[in-house]
Design a protein around this motif. Sequence first.
Motif, mmCIF file in Angstrom:
data_model
loop_
_atom_site.group_PDB
_atom_site.id
_atom_site.type_symbol
_atom_site.label_atom_id
_atom_site.label_comp_id
_atom_site.label_asym_id
_atom_site.label_seq_id
_atom_site.Cartn_x
_atom_site.Cartn_y
_atom_site.Cartn_z
ATOM 1 N N HIS A 185 0.863 -1.199 0.000
ATOM 2 C CA HIS A 185 0.000 0.000 0.000
ATOM 3 C C HIS A 185 0.894 1.242 0.000
ATOM 4 O O HIS A 185 1.510 1.585 1.008
ATOM 5 C CB HIS A 185 -0.922 -0.004 1.225
ATOM 6 C CG HIS A 185 -1.925 1.112 1.245
ATOM 7 N ND1 HIS A 185 -3.285 0.902 1.220
ATOM 8 C CD2 HIS A 185 -1.771 2.459 1.261
ATOM 9 C CE1 HIS A 185 -3.921 2.070 1.250
ATOM 10 N NE2 HIS A 185 -3.011 3.043 1.271
ATOM 11 N N HIS A 231 1.352 5.299 -2.202
ATOM 12 C CA HIS A 231 0.765 6.252 -3.155
ATOM 13 C C HIS A 231 1.862 6.852 -4.021
ATOM 14 O O HIS A 231 2.668 7.665 -3.542
ATOM 15 C CB HIS A 231 0.028 7.358 -2.403
ATOM 16 C CG HIS A 231 -1.173 6.863 -1.658
ATOM 17 N ND1 HIS A 231 -2.452 6.962 -2.158
ATOM 18 C CD2 HIS A 231 -1.297 6.211 -0.467
ATOM 19 C CE1 HIS A 231 -3.309 6.435 -1.288
ATOM 20 N NE2 HIS A 231 -2.633 5.971 -0.262
ATOM 21 N N HIS A 269 -9.396 2.298 0.789
ATOM 22 C CA HIS A 269 -9.124 2.590 2.200
ATOM 23 C C HIS A 269 -10.372 2.287 3.028
ATOM 24 O O HIS A 269 -11.492 2.493 2.561
ATOM 25 C CB HIS A 269 -8.770 4.066 2.381
ATOM 26 C CG HIS A 269 -7.512 4.475 1.681
ATOM 27 N ND1 HIS A 269 -7.488 4.879 0.362
ATOM 28 C CD2 HIS A 269 -6.237 4.531 2.113
ATOM 29 C CE1 HIS A 269 -6.249 5.176 0.025
ATOM 30 N NE2 HIS A 269 -5.465 4.976 1.058
ATOM 31 N N HIS A 295 -5.509 0.249 6.014
ATOM 32 C CA HIS A 295 -5.711 0.726 7.391
ATOM 33 C C HIS A 295 -6.597 -0.203 8.220
ATOM 34 O O HIS A 295 -6.111 -0.794 9.169
ATOM 35 C CB HIS A 295 -6.189 2.183 7.423
ATOM 36 C CG HIS A 295 -5.274 3.080 6.658
ATOM 37 N ND1 HIS A 295 -4.001 3.353 7.081
ATOM 38 C CD2 HIS A 295 -5.392 3.699 5.448
ATOM 39 C CE1 HIS A 295 -3.389 4.118 6.199
ATOM 40 N NE2 HIS A 295 -4.201 4.339 5.183
ATOM 41 N N ASP A 305 2.486 3.097 3.096
ATOM 42 C CA ASP A 305 1.537 4.180 2.857
ATOM 43 C C ASP A 305 2.219 5.536 2.665
ATOM 44 O O ASP A 305 1.660 6.579 3.046
ATOM 45 C CB ASP A 305 0.475 4.257 3.962
ATOM 46 C CG ASP A 305 -0.697 5.177 3.593
ATOM 47 O OD1 ASP A 305 -1.017 5.271 2.397
ATOM 48 O OD2 ASP A 305 -1.268 5.804 4.503
HETATM 49 ZN ZN ZN Z 1 -3.311 5.020 1.441
#
Ligand code: ZN
Length: 424
Positions: free
Chosen positions: A70, A72, A225, A264, A315
């Motif tokens: 995970h 970005h 998410h 998460h 993340d």
């Molecule tokens: Zn994220």
Amino acid sequence: MQQLIRGRVLDFFADPAKTQDNHRFWENGAILVENGRILAVGDHADLSRDGLEEIDHRPHLILPGFIDPHIHFPQLQVIASWGAQLLDWLNTYTFPAEAQFSDPDHAAHMAGLFLDQLTAHGTTTAVAFCSSHRTSAEALFAAAQARNMAMIAGKVMMDRNAIPAVHDTPQSSYDDSKALIDSWHGQGRQRYAITPRFAITSSPEQLEMAGTLTRENPGCHVQTHLSENRDEIDFTLSLYPQARDYLDIYDHYGLLGQRTLLGHSIHLEPREIARMAETGSRAVFCPTSNLFLGSGLFDADGLRAAGITSGIATDVGGGTSWSMLQTLNEGYKILQLRGQKLHPLAAFHWATRGNAIALGMEAEIGTLAPGSAADLVVLDARATSAMALRAERAESLAEELFVLQIMGDDRAVAQTYVAGKPQK
Ligand code: ZN
Ligand code: GUN
């Protein structure tokens, strides 16, 4: 051409959190590689022969490369942005930065830098959220393909509650996702993840489209998410008043299953936990992000006991480090606060084979089994003077791993191999 990569080799075949007999370790080991794949792993004496090219990494450890499930891509310049919790942080820093990825030159330039950071930190496969622009995913796939690096990625679908520069529409998000699937899913080592960002930024019409894409492309992953932050949950439930809970929204649109990664997954209701287990959906623990954004404490043991498979991820840029070692460090501390333990063997299993299992990709990545890709990380537990001082007193493999887990970062990554090719 065959090549022997020599060092102290560690490979997991079971989860140390569940099984006593879980790894193999060769103090004088080697990995035989041909055409980017592992042919054999074992004692150096059994695999070496005259004329074979050999790279000697002793006394360093060699493990399967780290997997980051995970992250970005368009947030590589958002990392370390001050002061906000999730929703303010998205509006203030994240959406404006992602808007720039409509520019193909910017996206291409950043894609190279993104992969450089991953491999500098020992990560050989990532599951990436791109921006809402098709160009961003194009750029990332093209860069990963050029390096023969396994990437799972998708353009985010988001048609509301952000800024116009990052909004798509239900139809354009369907069309762009479909075009990307057609051109990239299954091309070399590239795979597509259908990526509705989260329920707040998708209208019901868009989640319907995401569900259609999921049904039409059962080989693709789905990533989004879930239940990261209390204000996020309240806003989400106000937008979907018919839903029983947050997870029920994704469930309603057919987005759950064994290929679904729910980033998460912190503040879950018992019903949501049971439904995640029933559908085989994966939770993804993002420790540095959860601390940085003040989101909450992930319940690793509780989810495992419920039969849920979890990954562990950086993340970036809500996360504060590209390093899976630093991710394991902060993960250890979060679990301490919950009265749970992250043993170093379980930690290194999680970042390698565990994450591969969360992705359903353990036949290709995450272990050193013959036939797997030669994606490797070479780790030096004495990389800094402070680490060397501590490592002097390490009396077991587990203790050496724990030094890496708590004190390690990119300085401890002596080399990273992607499909047999050194990246550092
Ligand atoms: Zn994220
Ligand atoms: N929820 C929706 N988008 C994001 C994001 O970019 N980062 C994090 N941490 N949570 C999100």
